[in-house]
Design a protein around this motif. Sequence first.
Motif, mmCIF file in Angstrom:
data_model
loop_
_atom_site.group_PDB
_atom_site.id
_atom_site.type_symbol
_atom_site.label_atom_id
_atom_site.label_comp_id
_atom_site.label_asym_id
_atom_site.label_seq_id
_atom_site.Cartn_x
_atom_site.Cartn_y
_atom_site.Cartn_z
ATOM 1 N N LEU A 58 -27.396 48.759 54.717
ATOM 2 C CA LEU A 58 -28.629 48.860 53.938
ATOM 3 C C LEU A 58 -28.352 49.633 52.659
ATOM 4 O O LEU A 58 -27.268 50.204 52.488
ATOM 5 C CB LEU A 58 -29.715 49.555 54.761
ATOM 6 N N LEU A 59 -29.310 49.686 51.785
ATOM 7 C CA LEU A 59 -29.179 50.374 50.504
ATOM 8 C C LEU A 59 -28.901 51.870 50.672
ATOM 9 O O LEU A 59 -28.201 52.471 49.865
ATOM 10 C CB LEU A 59 -30.458 50.162 49.678
ATOM 11 N N ASP A 60 -29.427 52.473 51.740
ATOM 12 C CA ASP A 60 -29.242 53.908 51.962
ATOM 13 C C ASP A 60 -28.017 54.215 52.835
ATOM 14 O O ASP A 60 -27.958 55.247 53.496
ATOM 15 C CB ASP A 60 -30.505 54.531 52.557
ATOM 16 N N ASN A 61 -27.051 53.292 52.851
ATOM 17 C CA ASN A 61 -25.793 53.441 53.586
ATOM 18 C C ASN A 61 -25.969 53.515 55.094
ATOM 19 O O ASN A 61 -25.086 53.978 55.805
ATOM 20 C CB ASN A 61 -24.973 54.635 53.086
ATOM 21 N N ARG A 62 -27.099 53.078 55.575
ATOM 22 C CA ARG A 62 -27.287 52.940 57.018
ATOM 23 C C ARG A 62 -26.882 51.518 57.383
ATOM 24 O O ARG A 62 -26.688 50.657 56.528
ATOM 25 C CB ARG A 62 -28.737 53.240 57.395
ATOM 26 N N TYR A 63 -26.778 51.258 58.659
ATOM 27 C CA TYR A 63 -26.239 50.017 59.174
ATOM 28 C C TYR A 63 -27.294 49.336 60.045
ATOM 29 O O TYR A 63 -27.959 50.000 60.832
ATOM 30 C CB TYR A 63 -24.990 50.365 59.994
ATOM 31 N N VAL A 64 -27.446 48.020 59.891
ATOM 32 C CA VAL A 64 -28.415 47.286 60.695
ATOM 33 C C VAL A 64 -27.734 46.091 61.363
ATOM 34 O O VAL A 64 -26.897 45.429 60.762
ATOM 35 C CB VAL A 64 -29.635 46.833 59.859
ATOM 36 N N LYS A 65 -28.083 45.887 62.640
ATOM 37 C CA LYS A 65 -27.728 44.681 63.377
ATOM 38 C C LYS A 65 -29.054 44.021 63.718
ATOM 39 O O LYS A 65 -29.916 44.644 64.347
ATOM 40 C CB LYS A 65 -26.958 45.018 64.655
ATOM 41 N N ILE A 66 -29.216 42.772 63.293
ATOM 42 C CA ILE A 66 -30.510 42.123 63.447
ATOM 43 C C ILE A 66 -30.301 40.632 63.729
ATOM 44 O O ILE A 66 -29.372 40.031 63.210
ATOM 45 C CB ILE A 66 -31.371 42.378 62.179
ATOM 46 N N SER A 67 -31.143 40.080 64.588
ATOM 47 C CA SER A 67 -31.082 38.660 64.941
ATOM 48 C C SER A 67 -32.425 38.006 64.668
ATOM 49 O O SER A 67 -33.469 38.665 64.734
ATOM 50 C CB SER A 67 -30.734 38.484 66.418
ATOM 51 N N PHE A 68 -32.385 36.699 64.414
ATOM 52 C CA PHE A 68 -33.594 35.953 64.069
ATOM 53 C C PHE A 68 -33.643 34.605 64.776
ATOM 54 O O PHE A 68 -32.613 33.991 65.034
ATOM 55 C CB PHE A 68 -33.634 35.645 62.565
ATOM 56 N N THR A 69 -34.854 34.149 65.017
ATOM 57 C CA THR A 69 -35.136 32.761 65.338
ATOM 58 C C THR A 69 -36.198 32.333 64.340
ATOM 59 O O THR A 69 -37.162 33.063 64.103
ATOM 60 C CB THR A 69 -35.633 32.591 66.787
ATOM 61 N N ILE A 70 -35.992 31.157 63.752
ATOM 62 C CA ILE A 70 -36.894 30.692 62.707
ATOM 63 C C ILE A 70 -37.553 29.392 63.151
ATOM 64 O O ILE A 70 -36.871 28.430 63.510
ATOM 65 C CB ILE A 70 -36.140 30.496 61.381
ATOM 66 N N GLU A 71 -38.877 29.379 63.106
ATOM 67 C CA GLU A 71 -39.664 28.206 63.488
ATOM 68 C C GLU A 71 -40.007 27.400 62.242
ATOM 69 O O GLU A 71 -40.474 27.945 61.242
ATOM 70 C CB GLU A 71 -40.956 28.650 64.189
ATOM 71 N N THR A 72 -39.772 26.079 62.322
ATOM 72 C CA THR A 72 -40.099 25.180 61.216
ATOM 73 C C THR A 72 -41.309 24.325 61.583
ATOM 74 O O THR A 72 -41.827 24.408 62.699
ATOM 75 C CB THR A 72 -38.903 24.271 60.885
ATOM 76 N N ASP A 73 -41.712 23.469 60.647
ATOM 77 C CA ASP A 73 -42.888 22.634 60.897
ATOM 78 C C ASP A 73 -42.554 21.238 61.415
ATOM 79 O O ASP A 73 -43.457 20.461 61.699
ATOM 80 C CB ASP A 73 -43.761 22.547 59.642
ATOM 81 N N SER A 74 -41.263 20.896 61.539
ATOM 82 C CA SER A 74 -40.902 19.557 62.015
ATOM 83 C C SER A 74 -39.444 19.526 62.454
ATOM 84 O O SER A 74 -38.667 20.432 62.137
ATOM 85 C CB SER A 74 -41.116 18.523 60.904
ATOM 86 N N LYS A 75 -39.086 18.451 63.137
ATOM 87 C CA LYS A 75 -37.693 18.274 63.555
ATOM 88 C C LYS A 75 -36.797 18.045 62.342
ATOM 89 O O LYS A 75 -35.642 18.471 62.330
ATOM 90 C CB LYS A 75 -37.573 17.131 64.550
ATOM 91 N N ASP A 76 -37.311 17.360 61.325
ATOM 92 C CA ASP A 76 -36.529 17.156 60.096
ATOM 93 C C ASP A 76 -36.229 18.492 59.427
ATOM 94 O O ASP A 76 -35.117 18.727 58.955
ATOM 95 C CB ASP A 76 -37.274 16.245 59.110
ATOM 96 N N ALA A 77 -37.222 19.365 59.384
ATOM 97 C CA ALA A 77 -37.025 20.690 58.782
ATOM 98 C C ALA A 77 -36.030 21.498 59.605
ATOM 99 O O ALA A 77 -35.190 22.214 59.050
ATOM 100 C CB ALA A 77 -38.355 21.426 58.669
ATOM 101 N N LYS A 78 -36.088 21.366 60.921
ATOM 102 C CA LYS A 78 -35.132 22.061 61.780
ATOM 103 C C LYS A 78 -33.714 21.597 61.467
ATOM 104 O O LYS A 78 -32.797 22.408 61.336
ATOM 105 C CB LYS A 78 -35.442 21.821 63.254
ATOM 106 N N GLY A 79 -33.527 20.291 61.333
ATOM 107 C CA GLY A 79 -32.213 19.752 61.010
ATOM 108 C C GLY A 79 -31.691 20.283 59.692
ATOM 109 O O GLY A 79 -30.509 20.652 59.568
#
Length: 141
Positions: A58-79
């Motif tokens: 991070l900007l303040d020299n701290r450390y982050v471990k982070i995970s995400f799942t992202i939801e889309t509006d369609s199968k095409d968008a997922k692809g």
Amino acid sequence: MKKNKVLIIITVILLVGAAGLLAYDKLGFGKKAEVGTDQSIDDVLKVSVDIGEIATNLLDNRYVKISFTIETDSKDAKGELEKRKFQVQNIIITELSEMKAPQLEGKEGKQQFEDAVKTRINEIMQEGEVVKVYITSYIIS
């Protein structure tokens, strides 16, 4: 006499049309259903992409471990999002590099970060859009 009948017929037609439009609006016909409402978890998973864990400073020299799942509006968008995964990771790392640890604290901080990531990803999407960004794990040291 004919003018009065024509005027009455036109008035009745307009009233019936107005009543029909009001009923159409009140019953919700023609409105696009909001994504995410009344969806089963299986439906959500069909249009979601797991970004995985990202570890960065991070900007303040701290450390982050982070995970995400992202939801889309369609199968095409997922692809498309699956193909753009490296760009999404870059967006996340770039956003995090401009933040200090206190900005990610609390519910509000995380929500603002999720919204910022969603906005940035939607700027590059062409086949649909991101509906929701979920932080699935989070550690700051």
